[in-house]
Design an enzyme around this catalytic site. Structure first.
Site, PDB file in Angstrom:
ATOM      1  N   GLN A   1      58.150  34.159  33.140  1.00 29.76           N
ATOM      2  CA  GLN A   1      57.714  34.086  34.524  1.00 29.76           C
ATOM      3  C   GLN A   1      57.136  32.717  34.838  1.00 29.76           C
ATOM      4  O   GLN A   1      56.627  32.016  33.975  1.00 29.76           O
ATOM      5  CB  GLN A   1      56.666  35.164  34.802  1.00 29.76           C
ATOM      6  CG  GLN A   1      57.195  36.584  34.616  1.00 29.76           C
ATOM      7  CD  GLN A   1      56.116  37.627  34.841  1.00 29.76           C
ATOM      8  OE1 GLN A   1      55.012  37.333  35.252  1.00 29.76           O
ATOM      9  NE2 GLN A   1      56.452  38.878  34.556  1.00 29.76           N
TER      10      GLN A   1
ATOM     11  N   TYR B   1      50.277  31.426  32.653  1.00 34.39           N
ATOM     12  CA  TYR B   1      49.391  31.176  33.788  1.00 34.39           C
ATOM     13  C   TYR B   1      48.200  30.336  33.322  1.00 34.39           C
ATOM     14  O   TYR B   1      47.188  30.850  32.847  1.00 34.39           O
ATOM     15  CB  TYR B   1      48.952  32.502  34.411  1.00 34.39           C
ATOM     16  CG  TYR B   1      50.097  33.239  35.059  1.00 34.39           C
ATOM     17  CD1 TYR B   1      50.464  32.979  36.375  1.00 34.39           C
ATOM     18  CD2 TYR B   1      50.854  34.165  34.335  1.00 34.39           C
ATOM     19  CE1 TYR B   1      51.534  33.638  36.975  1.00 34.39           C
ATOM     20  CE2 TYR B   1      51.933  34.817  34.927  1.00 34.39           C
ATOM     21  CZ  TYR B   1      52.256  34.554  36.242  1.00 34.39           C
ATOM     22  OH  TYR B   1      53.330  35.193  36.820  1.00 34.39           O
TER      23      TYR B   1
ATOM     24  N   ARG C   1      39.166  32.874  31.702  1.00 31.14           N
ATOM     25  CA  ARG C   1      39.350  33.675  30.481  1.00 31.14           C
ATOM     26  C   ARG C   1      38.285  33.320  29.445  1.00 31.14           C
ATOM     27  O   ARG C   1      37.816  34.180  28.696  1.00 31.14           O
ATOM     28  CB  ARG C   1      40.761  33.449  29.925  1.00 31.14           C
ATOM     29  CG  ARG C   1      41.844  34.136  30.734  1.00 31.14           C
ATOM     30  CD  ARG C   1      43.182  34.123  30.039  1.00 31.14           C
ATOM     31  NE  ARG C   1      43.835  32.837  30.103  1.00 31.14           N
ATOM     32  CZ  ARG C   1      44.829  32.528  30.940  1.00 31.14           C
ATOM     33  NH1 ARG C   1      45.270  33.429  31.803  1.00 31.14           N
ATOM     34  NH2 ARG C   1      45.402  31.340  30.918  1.00 31.14           N
TER      35      ARG C   1
ATOM     36  N   ASP D   1      50.794  46.314  31.725  1.00 32.59           N
ATOM     37  CA  ASP D   1      51.715  45.522  32.540  1.00 32.59           C
ATOM     38  C   ASP D   1      53.036  46.273  32.625  1.00 32.59           C
ATOM     39  O   ASP D   1      53.334  47.120  31.778  1.00 32.59           O
ATOM     40  CB  ASP D   1      51.925  44.131  31.922  1.00 32.59           C
ATOM     41  CG  ASP D   1      52.420  43.109  32.934  1.00 32.59           C
ATOM     42  OD1 ASP D   1      51.609  42.250  33.347  1.00 32.59           O
ATOM     43  OD2 ASP D   1      53.596  43.152  33.325  1.00 32.59           O
TER      44      ASP D   1
ATOM     45  N   ALA E   1      53.184  50.087  31.943  1.00 35.41           N
ATOM     46  CA  ALA E   1      52.901  51.033  33.019  1.00 35.41           C
ATOM     47  C   ALA E   1      52.750  50.285  34.334  1.00 35.41           C
ATOM     48  O   ALA E   1      52.427  49.088  34.357  1.00 35.41           O
ATOM     49  CB  ALA E   1      51.617  51.829  32.726  1.00 35.41           C
TER      50      ALA E   1
ATOM     51  N   ASP F   1      44.059  41.026  37.556  1.00 35.09           N
ATOM     52  CA  ASP F   1      44.665  39.712  37.779  1.00 35.09           C
ATOM     53  C   ASP F   1      46.105  39.894  38.247  1.00 35.09           C
ATOM     54  O   ASP F   1      47.054  39.520  37.546  1.00 35.09           O
ATOM     55  CB  ASP F   1      44.605  38.885  36.485  1.00 35.09           C
ATOM     56  CG  ASP F   1      45.119  37.464  36.679  1.00 35.09           C
ATOM     57  OD1 ASP F   1      45.077  36.971  37.823  1.00 35.09           O
ATOM     58  OD2 ASP F   1      45.563  36.850  35.688  1.00 35.09           O
TER      59      ASP F   1
ATOM     60  N   CYS G   1      45.341  35.490  43.738  1.00 39.05           N
ATOM     61  CA  CYS G   1      46.011  34.190  43.846  1.00 39.05           C
ATOM     62  C   CYS G   1      46.771  34.075  45.165  1.00 39.05           C
ATOM     63  O   CYS G   1      47.642  33.209  45.314  1.00 39.05           O
ATOM     64  CB  CYS G   1      46.949  33.964  42.660  1.00 39.05           C
ATOM     65  SG  CYS G   1      48.269  35.181  42.513  1.00 39.05           S
TER      66      CYS G   1
END
Length: 388
Positions: free
Chosen positions: A194, A199, A206, A244, A270, A292, A332
């Site tokens: 991605q 990211y 983090r 995710d 999920a 996030d 974002c």
């Protein structure tokens, strides 16, 4: 050089430092090819220098803040300045955003550095037209570069009349590249991954998570390649679970846990909204819940729907928190302001009779610098709340 003439008072934002000119601000629309260099002049005759022109885009001109074409000399100078800036604020790091478009005076160019590999996005017609020159300049500044991949699957390309594409444009790109973040090893996939691979904008946020994670049960929603969950595990979390919908991302996340010898961390495929609803029905409790998500809106028209989505997901997360638990919530979406984001979370907490205090307020890491005159460069909102 062809000239672009502005309407009266259309240069107010330019004077303040904003680099874009919109189609309705032009006195004339010359028939020139997309990406052509023009010289921008105000109605009163002020010369604002050169810009990329695109007659097919709402953003008709992107200023270079120069009075020349984008030569190799100019490119090398701005890439070197960008690199020196990152070296100053991220000393010792070899993975970071090297070029952040307009914030580095290179409109429509994104370059992420992953050790000796680069992932590049050409988001303006002007930059796309000069790909070969940009690659040559990047390798000149970073001669140790082993490979460069173009990751141009962004919708921004469509608005510029450009096709979406992903291809290796220099050297070779391995299947996985090992990087380091906050003393944690990650293997990231540039091929097929991605965005540009990982990211990078959440790096410092983090890191803050590590300060509150020891001994905690941590739920990382939209975990992607496991960034927040692994930082929690690094800090000694009792257990961290990443959720995710992307199976390839979860495979990388699981591998990242293994290469760091983190055993108290797991990952589950999920749909996050469904997972949170089911967890609420089961009365699950977590000490930290991290949200996030990807941007819920890309334009102003869908802002109300996005606000409803953010409200729902934060409400569900709040229901799962244990006594004095932490909600880590991020957005974002550029079109959702920090004030709106903070207000909607506060309202959801009030509906649940929960009182919150802010213990940390973050933003995008310094390799994504913000231009005060250009709100479009300021997109990441990040809060850590504690229930009191």
């Amino acid at each position: 050089m062809d000239k672009l003439l502005l309407k009266p008072r259309a240069d107010i934002r330019i004077k303040q430092g904003h680099p874009w000119l919109f189609s309705n601000e032009l006195a004339l629309h010359p028939e020139l090819a997309a990406g052509h260099i023009v010289e921008v002049h105000s109605a009163s005759g002020v010369n604002y220098g050169t810009a990329f022109y695109n007659p097919h885009s709402l953003v008709s001109a992107r200023l270079l803040f120069s009075h020349t074409d984008l030569t190799k000399e100019l490119l090398v100078n701005r890439i070197e300045n960008a690199l020196n800036y990152r070296r100053q604020f991220l000393p010792g790091e070899e993975t970071f955003r090297l070029i952040y478009g307009e914030s580095d005076l290179l409109p429509g160019l994104i370059v992420d550095k992953y050790e000796d590999y680069l992932a590049v996005q050409f988001l303006s017609a002007g930059m796309d037209l000069r790909k070969d020159l940009i690659v040559e300049s990047l390798v000149s500044v970073l001669p140790q570069t082993k490979g460069i991949i173009e990751k141009d699957m962004s919708a921004h390309r469509t608005t510029e009349g450009l096709p979406q594409t992903e291809e290796i444009i220099f050297g070779e790109i391995p299947e996985n590249i090992q990087i380091s973040e906050n003393n944690i090893k990650f293997e990231v996939a540039l091929l097929g991954g991605q965005k540009t691979g990982y990211y990078l904008d959440q790096k410092l946020n983090r890191k803050f998570l590590q300060t509150i994670s020891k001994g905690k049960r941590v739920l990382d929603c939209f975990c992607n390649q496991g960034g927040f969950a692994l930082n929690a595990a690094k800090a000694g979390a009792d257990y961290a679970l990443g959720v995710d919908l992307s199976a390839p991302s979860l495979e990388l996340a699981d591998n990242n846990a293994k290469i760091n010898d983190f055993f108290d961390v797991g990952f589950q495929k999920a749909h996050v909204f469904e997972y949170l609803e089911n967890a609420s029905d089961l009365n699950e409790k977590w000490d930290i819940v991290i949200l996030d998500p990807p941007a819920f809106t890309k334009n102003r028209k869908t802002v109300p729907k996005a606000i409803a989505g953010y409200a729902k997901i934060n409400r569900l997360a709040l229901k799962l928190l244990s006594k004095q638990g932490f909600l880590v919530s991020s957005s974002c979406s550029h079109h959702i302001s920090e004030e709106v984001f903070l207000e909607l979370i506060s309202k959801e907490a009030a509906k649940l009779n929960k009182r919150l205090r802010i213990v940390y307020r973050g933003s995008q890491s310094p390799d994504h610098p913000i231009l005060p005159a250009m709100p479009e460069t300021n997109y990441l909102k990040f809060f850590v709340f504690q229930i009191i």
